[in-house]
Design an enzyme around this catalytic site. Structure first.
Site, PDB file in Angstrom:
ATOM      1  N   HIS A  23       0.716  -1.198  -0.153  1.00 45.88           N
ATOM      2  CA  HIS A  23       0.125   0.039  -0.024  1.00 45.88           C
ATOM      3  C   HIS A  23       0.844   1.457  -0.002  1.00 45.88           C
ATOM      4  O   HIS A  23       0.821   2.305   0.897  1.00 45.88           O
ATOM      5  CB  HIS A  23      -1.170  -0.010   1.010  1.00 45.88           C
ATOM      6  CG  HIS A  23      -0.764  -0.293   2.384  1.00 45.88           C
ATOM      7  ND1 HIS A  23       0.404   0.248   3.221  1.00 45.88           N
ATOM      8  CD2 HIS A  23      -0.958  -1.491   3.365  1.00 45.88           C
ATOM      9  CE1 HIS A  23       0.484  -0.141   4.287  1.00 45.88           C
ATOM     10  NE2 HIS A  23      -0.297  -1.370   4.520  1.00 45.88           N
ATOM     11  N   HIS A  78      -4.763  -9.031  14.751  1.00 41.73           N
ATOM     12  CA  HIS A  78      -4.808  -7.718  14.075  1.00 41.73           C
ATOM     13  C   HIS A  78      -5.550  -8.069  12.769  1.00 41.73           C
ATOM     14  O   HIS A  78      -5.551  -9.239  12.032  1.00 41.73           O
ATOM     15  CB  HIS A  78      -3.456  -7.296  13.696  1.00 41.73           C
ATOM     16  CG  HIS A  78      -3.217  -6.016  12.769  1.00 41.73           C
ATOM     17  ND1 HIS A  78      -4.314  -5.141  12.920  1.00 41.73           N
ATOM     18  CD2 HIS A  78      -2.459  -5.695  12.140  1.00 41.73           C
ATOM     19  CE1 HIS A  78      -3.918  -4.088  12.129  1.00 41.73           C
ATOM     20  NE2 HIS A  78      -2.631  -4.267  11.784  1.00 41.73           N
ATOM     21  N   GLU A  80      -6.053  -6.522   9.673  1.00 42.94           N
ATOM     22  CA  GLU A  80      -5.609  -6.134   8.566  1.00 42.94           C
ATOM     23  C   GLU A  80      -5.518  -7.014   7.649  1.00 42.94           C
ATOM     24  O   GLU A  80      -4.744  -8.110   8.131  1.00 42.94           O
ATOM     25  CB  GLU A  80      -4.191  -5.339   8.615  1.00 42.94           C
ATOM     26  CG  GLU A  80      -4.127  -4.609   7.516  1.00 42.94           C
ATOM     27  CD  GLU A  80      -2.927  -3.497   7.735  1.00 42.94           C
ATOM     28  OE1 GLU A  80      -2.566  -2.815   6.457  1.00 42.94           O
ATOM     29  OE2 GLU A  80      -2.238  -3.635   8.448  1.00 42.94           O
ATOM     30  N   ASP A  82      -3.306  -8.616   5.437  1.00 43.00           N
ATOM     31  CA  ASP A  82      -2.119  -9.299   5.208  1.00 43.00           C
ATOM     32  C   ASP A  82      -1.886 -10.287   6.289  1.00 43.00           C
ATOM     33  O   ASP A  82      -0.985 -11.127   6.298  1.00 43.00           O
ATOM     34  CB  ASP A  82      -0.742  -8.366   5.402  1.00 43.00           C
ATOM     35  CG  ASP A  82      -0.935  -7.265   6.475  1.00 43.00           C
ATOM     36  OD1 ASP A  82      -1.876  -6.933   6.817  1.00 43.00           O
ATOM     37  OD2 ASP A  82       0.284  -7.117   6.649  1.00 43.00           O
ATOM     38  N   HIS A 145      -0.831  -0.654  14.942  1.00 47.05           N
ATOM     39  CA  HIS A 145      -1.099   0.622  14.358  1.00 47.05           C
ATOM     40  C   HIS A 145      -2.540   0.859  14.142  1.00 47.05           C
ATOM     41  O   HIS A 145      -2.876   1.828  13.341  1.00 47.05           O
ATOM     42  CB  HIS A 145      -0.069   0.838  13.401  1.00 47.05           C
ATOM     43  CG  HIS A 145      -0.398  -0.118  12.002  1.00 47.05           C
ATOM     44  ND1 HIS A 145      -0.763   0.450  10.783  1.00 47.05           N
ATOM     45  CD2 HIS A 145      -0.184  -1.324  12.072  1.00 47.05           C
ATOM     46  CE1 HIS A 145      -0.904  -0.419   9.946  1.00 47.05           C
ATOM     47  NE2 HIS A 145      -0.538  -1.657  10.567  1.00 47.05           N
ATOM     48  N   ASP A 164       2.722  -6.225  14.595  1.00 46.08           N
ATOM     49  CA  ASP A 164       3.584  -5.543  13.694  1.00 46.08           C
ATOM     50  C   ASP A 164       4.799  -4.895  14.541  1.00 46.08           C
ATOM     51  O   ASP A 164       5.646  -4.272  14.043  1.00 46.08           O
ATOM     52  CB  ASP A 164       2.644  -4.271  12.945  1.00 46.08           C
ATOM     53  CG  ASP A 164       1.858  -4.980  11.745  1.00 46.08           C
ATOM     54  OD1 ASP A 164       2.189  -5.961  10.993  1.00 46.08           O
ATOM     55  OD2 ASP A 164       0.630  -4.332  11.399  1.00 46.08           O
ATOM     56  N   TYR A 192      10.759   0.058   8.174  1.00 49.05           N
ATOM     57  CA  TYR A 192       9.529  -0.256   8.504  1.00 49.05           C
ATOM     58  C   TYR A 192       8.918   0.714   9.632  1.00 49.05           C
ATOM     59  O   TYR A 192       7.796   1.116   9.356  1.00 49.05           O
ATOM     60  CB  TYR A 192       9.546  -1.678   9.032  1.00 49.05           C
ATOM     61  CG  TYR A 192       8.144  -2.375   9.494  1.00 49.05           C
ATOM     62  CD1 TYR A 192       7.489  -3.127   8.428  1.00 49.05           C
ATOM     63  CD2 TYR A 192       7.852  -1.979  10.800  1.00 49.05           C
ATOM     64  CE1 TYR A 192       6.266  -3.602   8.918  1.00 49.05           C
ATOM     65  CE2 TYR A 192       6.275  -2.540  10.955  1.00 49.05           C
ATOM     66  CZ  TYR A 192       5.780  -3.350  10.107  1.00 49.05           C
ATOM     67  OH  TYR A 192       4.578  -4.088  10.361  1.00 49.05           O
ATOM     68  N   HIS A 223       5.977  -9.688  10.417  1.00 45.82           N
ATOM     69  CA  HIS A 223       6.953  -9.487   9.496  1.00 45.82           C
ATOM     70  C   HIS A 223       8.222  -9.656   9.604  1.00 45.82           C
ATOM     71  O   HIS A 223       8.746  -9.132  10.722  1.00 45.82           O
ATOM     72  CB  HIS A 223       6.484  -8.244   8.489  1.00 45.82           C
ATOM     73  CG  HIS A 223       5.158  -8.015   8.287  1.00 45.82           C
ATOM     74  ND1 HIS A 223       4.640  -8.518   7.168  1.00 45.82           N
ATOM     75  CD2 HIS A 223       4.170  -7.001   8.668  1.00 45.82           C
ATOM     76  CE1 HIS A 223       3.310  -7.976   6.979  1.00 45.82           C
ATOM     77  NE2 HIS A 223       3.127  -7.140   7.882  1.00 45.82           N
TER      78      HIS A 223
END
Length: 397
Positions: A23, A78, A80, A82, A145, A164, A192, A223
């Protein structure tokens, strides 16, 4: 590939080698989507999933360690995509699994997926889940986040699944920090932080300090590599980055049409170089926003130059400044400059972005009509000297 964090605790995620855009974040070294399998004496939990296209890879990795119908819990730290993108596929493939998350995460998941038939166990701050000899404890990390973010801690093994926080977009065949190229790992961790974490620096720092009350033998983000040897190093960097501690560095970036603004940028760099500081000069045609914001995050001062195009700033400069404005690099000294033909607008509009950043402006916009005169170039050098002096005033690390 070594995937074992502890006996019966394994990485089961996916390494996305070719991905180059996340993104808008340019992932030059790819990424990974880390999921983990925790097997207790009585129950088994999958910690997070992977991006939707790689659901079959996740199933294969999990099935190699445990039959899918023996998965009792799927923890979603989370929402999100991904991390949750494969959740519908895993819920379907694991008929006995209960989705464990906090209330805000359950709500977010319901907006992404059809969760009507899913079984949920909603957990609160500090609550635990007993797997038999293994205890999962959950901690909310609001705005780290996203509002629903949380982390999961394995009490007996002192392993934190940190979501994250402490991550890196970094594809590697090595799963652990002490197996990989540490210089690359730390650079990607900084990138990052600058591109993902920076706007949420205060809640992330508060969460990090809260989690320091736990015994941490291994920190496993969602990640990049898993921290088992050099966690102290990344922790200290996080604590430094969250207060935007400046370094003795000046950054100059510019867009140009007929090289006039480039010449002005070079003059600014000449002035800054008179001080004993690091000076970095970037043509926006040759640098992406991801790299630029990483450099801006810890500089003491910067300048940006743009010609006037159609009574505005150059589109590439507008894109870079818009990207930076969302990430909020704070506490810098700065100014703008640029050439124009009929109306001087570009540098003035760029200054508006700097004011939105909260920069301390060391000079009014420096402009010239068409090509810079010797006097204009000297004005650029003088302003560059101010940036260099500001950076030189920062104590040596």
């Amino acid at each position: 590939m070594n995937t074992e964090l502890a006996k019966n605790i394994h990485w089961v995620g996916y390494v996305d080698w070719p991905v180059r855009d996340f993104h808008g974040y340019q992932t030059k070294r790819g990424s990974s989507y880390n999921a983990y399998l925790v097997q207790g004496e009585a129950k088994t939990a999958l910690i997070d999933t992977v991006k939707a296209p790689f659901a079959n890879n996740l199933k294969q990795h999990v099935a190699a360690l445990c039959p899918l119908d023996r998965i009792d819990y799927i923890v979603c730290n989370h929402a999100e995509p991904d991390h949750s993108g494969s959740l519908p596929a895993m819920v379907a493939a694991c008929p006995n699994a209960i989705v464990v998350c906090n209330a805000k995460c359950r709500d977010a998941l319901s907006h992404y997926y059809d969760t009507a038939a899913w079984r949920f166990q909603v957990v609160k701050e500090g609550e635990s889940l007993d797997l038999g000899g293994r205890t999962l404890r959950f901690f909310d990390t609001v705005m780290c986040h996203w509002p629903e973010s949380m982390v999961t801690y394995v009490l007996e093994e002192e392993i934190l699944f940190s979501m994250d926080i402490f991550g890196q977009h970094y594809a590697t065949s090595c799963r652990f920090d002490d197996e990989a190229d540490l210089d690359e790992v730390m650079q990607e961790a900084k990138t990052y932080y600058a591109n993902i974490v920076l706007p949420y620096a205060k809640p992330v720092a508060a969460a990090a300090k809260k989690l320091l009350g736990l015994k941490l033998r291994i920190v496993a983000p969602s990640h990049g590599v898993i921290w088992r040897t050099y966690f102290d190093r990344i922790l200290q960097d996080y604590l430094r980055w969250h207060v935007s501690t400046p370094t003795r560095k000046v950054v100059i970036f510019y867009a140009t049409m007929w090289q006039s603004t480039r010449r002005m940028a070079e003059a600014v760099a000449e002035g800054a170089n008179e001080s004993d500081v690091s000076v970095k000069l970037f043509d926006l045609k040759a640098v992406g926003d991801t790299e630029l914001i990483t450099e801006l995050m810890d500089c003491a001062a910067f300048a940006c130059g743009t010609p006037t195009l159609n009574q505005s700033l150059m589109p590439r400069m507008a894109a870079a400044l818009t990207y930076a404005r969302g990430l909020k690099p704070a506490g810098k000294k700065a100014f703008t400059f640029g050439s124009y033909g009929w109306a001087s607008k570009g540098a003035e509009e760029a200054e508006g972005y700097l004011k939105a950043f909260g920069c301390e402006l060391v000079a009014a916009p420096i402009t010239c009509r068409f090509a810079p005169t010797p006097e204009t170039l000297e004005a650029c050098r003088s302003a560059g000297r101010l940036l260099g002096q500001a950076a030189a005033a920062i104590p040596q690390a």
